[in-house]
Design a protein around this motif. Structure first.
Motif, short mmCIF file in Angstrom:
data_model
loop_
_atom_site.label_atom_id
_atom_site.label_comp_id
_atom_site.label_asym_id
_atom_site.label_seq_id
_atom_site.Cartn_x
_atom_site.Cartn_y
_atom_site.Cartn_z
N VAL A 428 33.41 39.26 36.17
CA VAL A 428 34.73 38.63 36.90
C VAL A 428 35.33 39.95 37.54
O VAL A 428 35.66 39.64 38.82
N LEU A 429 35.49 41.31 36.88
CA LEU A 429 36.09 42.31 37.47
C LEU A 429 35.45 42.74 38.94
O LEU A 429 35.92 43.12 39.70
N ALA A 430 33.99 42.71 38.72
CA ALA A 430 33.18 43.28 39.52
C ALA A 430 33.29 42.47 41.08
O ALA A 430 33.16 42.96 42.00
N ALA A 431 33.62 41.18 40.74
CA ALA A 431 33.66 40.08 41.83
C ALA A 431 35.17 40.01 42.41
O ALA A 431 35.38 39.44 43.36
N ALA A 432 36.06 40.85 41.91
CA ALA A 432 37.26 40.90 42.32
C ALA A 432 37.98 42.35 42.46
O ALA A 432 38.96 42.47 41.89
N PRO A 433 37.25 43.05 43.22
CA PRO A 433 37.81 44.43 43.53
C PRO A 433 39.07 44.65 43.77
O PRO A 433 39.98 45.47 43.31
N GLU A 434 39.65 44.01 44.87
CA GLU A 434 40.83 43.98 45.52
C GLU A 434 41.95 43.85 44.39
O GLU A 434 42.98 44.51 44.17
N GLU A 435 41.80 42.68 43.53
CA GLU A 435 42.69 42.30 42.18
C GLU A 435 42.79 43.31 41.49
O GLU A 435 43.72 43.76 40.65
N VAL A 436 41.50 44.22 41.11
CA VAL A 436 41.44 45.20 40.22
C VAL A 436 42.43 46.28 40.42
O VAL A 436 43.02 46.80 39.83
N ALA A 437 42.05 46.70 41.76
CA ALA A 437 42.85 47.93 42.40
C ALA A 437 44.40 47.55 42.41
O ALA A 437 45.09 48.21 42.10
N ALA A 438 44.76 46.24 42.80
CA ALA A 438 46.35 45.78 42.69
C ALA A 438 46.71 45.85 41.39
O ALA A 438 47.84 46.38 41.05
N TYR A 439 45.92 45.46 40.21
CA TYR A 439 46.61 45.23 39.18
C TYR A 439 46.84 46.90 38.59
O TYR A 439 47.90 47.04 37.86
N ARG A 440 45.93 47.62 38.94
CA ARG A 440 45.89 49.02 38.72
C ARG A 440 47.19 49.83 39.06
O ARG A 440 47.67 50.78 38.68
N ASN A 441 47.47 49.24 40.30
CA ASN A 441 48.41 49.87 41.19
C ASN A 441 50.02 48.96 40.61
O ASN A 441 51.00 49.29 41.19
N GLY A 442 49.84 48.47 39.38
CA GLY A 442 51.08 47.80 38.90
C GLY A 442 51.40 46.25 38.89
O GLY A 442 52.41 45.88 38.42
N ARG A 443 50.27 45.63 39.54
CA ARG A 443 50.48 44.17 39.69
C ARG A 443 50.08 43.41 38.40
O ARG A 443 48.89 42.75 38.39
N THR A 444 50.65 43.76 37.37
CA THR A 444 50.01 43.23 35.87
C THR A 444 50.10 41.81 35.75
O THR A 444 49.53 41.33 34.80
N LYS A 445 50.88 41.10 36.52
CA LYS A 445 50.89 39.72 36.59
C LYS A 445 49.67 39.03 36.84
O LYS A 445 49.09 37.85 36.45
N LEU A 446 48.68 40.03 37.47
CA LEU A 446 47.18 39.31 37.64
C LEU A 446 46.31 39.29 36.24
O LEU A 446 45.40 38.77 36.60
N MET A 447 46.97 39.77 35.30
CA MET A 447 46.21 39.50 34.22
C MET A 447 45.86 38.17 33.96
O MET A 447 44.86 37.61 33.54
N GLY A 448 46.74 36.94 34.31
CA GLY A 448 46.52 35.89 34.33
C GLY A 448 45.53 34.96 35.00
O GLY A 448 44.61 34.44 34.57
N PHE A 449 45.29 35.96 36.36
CA PHE A 449 44.22 35.48 36.95
C PHE A 449 42.99 35.83 36.53
O PHE A 449 42.06 35.11 36.43
N PHE A 450 43.01 37.09 35.92
CA PHE A 450 41.49 37.64 35.24
C PHE A 450 41.10 36.44 34.13
O PHE A 450 40.08 36.20 34.03
N VAL A 451 42.22 36.21 33.24
CA VAL A 451 41.71 35.42 32.05
C VAL A 451 41.43 34.04 32.50
O VAL A 451 40.44 33.64 32.19
N GLY A 452 42.02 33.57 33.67
CA GLY A 452 41.56 32.40 34.27
C GLY A 452 40.37 32.19 34.66
O GLY A 452 39.43 31.45 34.59
N GLN A 453 39.83 33.63 35.47
CA GLN A 453 38.40 33.44 35.85
C GLN A 453 37.18 33.70 34.63
O GLN A 453 36.25 32.81 34.82
N VAL A 454 37.68 34.08 33.56
CA VAL A 454 36.76 34.31 32.44
C VAL A 454 36.92 32.97 32.02
O VAL A 454 35.82 32.39 31.52
N MET A 455 37.84 32.20 31.74
CA MET A 455 37.85 30.96 31.23
C MET A 455 36.95 29.80 32.02
O MET A 455 36.28 29.22 31.61
N LYS A 456 37.03 30.12 33.39
CA LYS A 456 36.42 29.24 34.37
C LYS A 456 34.72 29.46 33.96
O LYS A 456 33.87 28.69 34.01
N ALA A 457 34.38 30.95 33.83
CA ALA A 457 33.21 31.28 33.66
C ALA A 457 32.70 30.78 32.53
O ALA A 457 31.23 30.70 32.37
#
Ligand code: ADP
Ligand code: MG
Ligand code: ZN
Length: 477
Positions: A428-457
């Motif tokens: 999931v993380l490898a498929a979303a490099p932009e979101e990962v970078a954004a998260y690491r820059n402080g957009r921690t709200k993206l956690m919900g997005f990552f969890v959602g992707q894992v649930m989908k998978a």
């Protein structure tokens, strides 16, 4: 001027005895017309009524539940009037000395909070027959199966102050007769009927205004609507300087209004007198105490127990205790899975929605309480997720299969294997490099997005706590 509304209800509850009040005919509903009749209930000359002991026992149950004083000696009286559904020309009822008096019932409404409503009296009487009017021709037929079916009439004090309180009182009364198993409480079919008396008076006044009586109220909703309408009508009348006429009015549910049916009859119009064919009803203390000892736990006591012992909120406890069958279902679940809050949530949430959609009462639930409890156990043990549980529940309702079987057959067991989850998280993380970078820059709200992707998978099967932990670890790297 500011007015206060004053309401008193007269409720007729048909008792669920097998036979009629003064003869051995069956009370069963729905038989072909005039098949459950005999010389006594047809009112033929020379016959004698014999009181059904169970009618008295059922009345005592209700009297005790409403904290009434029970009269050790009560009398039947004849209420004389002519109507084609009343072959004797009088109804056997109770008048001066009813079986019970001076009771009360606790109610609660969001607007007024708690209140105690006085019960003036409870008396026993016989029902009349039924007229069936031909819609095409000027012709009416009479079905006398219902003549002599036992009723109790429960008369309240004029203690109710709003249509909402009247509704709450009626619902509570219905709940109590159903808990007591003395009446099935069906407003639509007429086994539980209500006449509403209402008047207005200047706020602060202690005398009663002139009242009207509303009949033909065959649902809780109609009772409240009719009272709202009638209060408004009387208010306009009084503001115009007119007097309210004491009368009986009928509710027209289609036109949403009441209309005058007849002038109000007075008790003396009925020429009541003690029925010479029936002995006084003598009730001894031993009988009362035997019945008291057999009373079931009533809705208020049950609600209090759910709050005090199980820690449920007033709202949840009240909804679970309102109907005996719902409380019973809830307690059956608890016997298998003793965690009150999740069981309450499921019974009042998913199960209630399912039953509403299917139009079924809870005692005919397609999912048995033990089966629901087992499903909740699977969630609690971590075998399936809460989200999957909702899907399994739907399948259980459709197929009647057990939760375990559905979970195994559909491969729904929750994924808790850390290595496997870590591999999916990596993908999931490898498929979303932009979101990962954004998260690491402080957009921690993206956690919900990552969890959602894992649930989908994982088709919703990943254990969410584990996914969160793994994601946090990896994103912090
Ligand atoms: P009836 O049987 O003739 O209708 P009751 O005196 O038994 O008369 O009263 C019936 C109901 O009307 C009771 O529930 C009582 O509380 C209620 N009631 C009596 N007077 C008033 C009033 N002025 N306003 C509202 N309700 C009233
Ligand atoms: Mg009346
Ligand atoms: Zn009969």
């Amino acid at each position: 001027m500011e007015f206060e509304s004053v309401i008193g209800l007269e409720v007729h509850a048909q008792l669920k005895t097998h036979t009629k009040i003064f003869c051995g005919c069956a009370t069963a509903f729905g038989a072909p017309p005039n098949t459950h009749v005999c010389p006594v209930c047809l009112g033929l000359p020379g016959v004698l009524p014999v009181l059904n002991r169970n009618v008295v026992a059922f009345s005592i149950r209700m009297a005790l539940a409403c904290e009434c004083q029970i009269n050790h000696e009560s009398r039947f009286a004849r209420k004389n009037y002519f109507y084609p559904d009343l072959p004797k020309g009088y109804q056997i009822s109770q008048y001066e000395r009813p079986i019970a008096e001076h009771g009360r019932l606790a109610i609660e409404t969001p607007e007024e909070g708690g209140a105690t409503i006085g019960i003036t009296r409870i008396h026993m009487e016989e029902d009349a027959g039924k007229l069936i009017h031909d819609p095409e021709r000027p012709l009416s037929r009479v079905d006398l199966n219902r003549t002599g079916v036992p009723l109790i009439e429960i008369v309240s004090e004029p203690d109710l102050r709003s249509p909402e309180q009247a509704g709450a009182y009626l619902r509570k009364l219905r709940s109590v007769v159903r808990y007591l198993e003395i009446c099935d409480g069906n407003l639509e079919e007429g086994s539980f009927r209500c006449d509403a008396n209402v008047s207005l008076r200047p706020r602060g006044s202690t005398t009663l205004g002139t009242r009207t009586e509303i009949k033909n109220l065959n649902s809780f909703r109609n009772v409240e609507r009719a009272l709202h309408y009638e209060i408004e009508r009387q208010r306009e009348c009084l503001l115009e300087g007119d007097a309210v006429v004491q009368e009986t009015r009928l509710w027209d549910p289609d036109k949403n209004r009441t209309f005058s049916m007849r002038g109000k009859e007075e008790a003396h119009d009925y020429r009541y007198f003690p029925d010479p064919d029936l002995l006084p009803v003598v009730i001894d203390e031993t009988w009362i105490e035997t019945i008291r000892a057999q009373l079931p736990e009533l809705p208020d006591a049950r609600k209090a127990r759910y709050m005090d012992r199980l820690g449920l909120t007033s709202e949840d406890a009240g909804r679970l205790a309102a109907a005996r069958e719902t409380g019973d279902y809830f307690e059956c679940c608890l016997a298998v899975f003793p965690q009150a809050k999740p069981v309450a949530n499921w019974v009042l949430g998913e199960l209630a929605a399912l039953l509403r959609a299917a139009g079924r009462p809870i005692e005919e639930s397609p999912v048995a309480p033990e089966a629901l409890a087992r499903l909740l156990q699977l969630v609690d043990e971590g075998t399936i997720s809460g989200k999957i549980a909702k899907r399994v529940f739907e399948t259980m309702a459709q197929t009647g299969e057990a939760a375990d079987k559905i979970v195994a057959a559909q491969g729904l067991v929750q994924m808790s294997d850390s290595d496997e989850l870590a591999r999916i998280v990596d993908e999931v993380l490898a498929a979303a490099p932009e979101e990962v970078a954004a998260y690491r820059n402080g957009r921690t709200k993206l956690m919900g997005f990552f969890v959602g992707q894992v649930m989908k998978a994982t088709r919703g099967q990943a254990n969410p706590q584990k996914v969160n932990a793994i994601l946090k670890g990896k994103l912090a790297e």
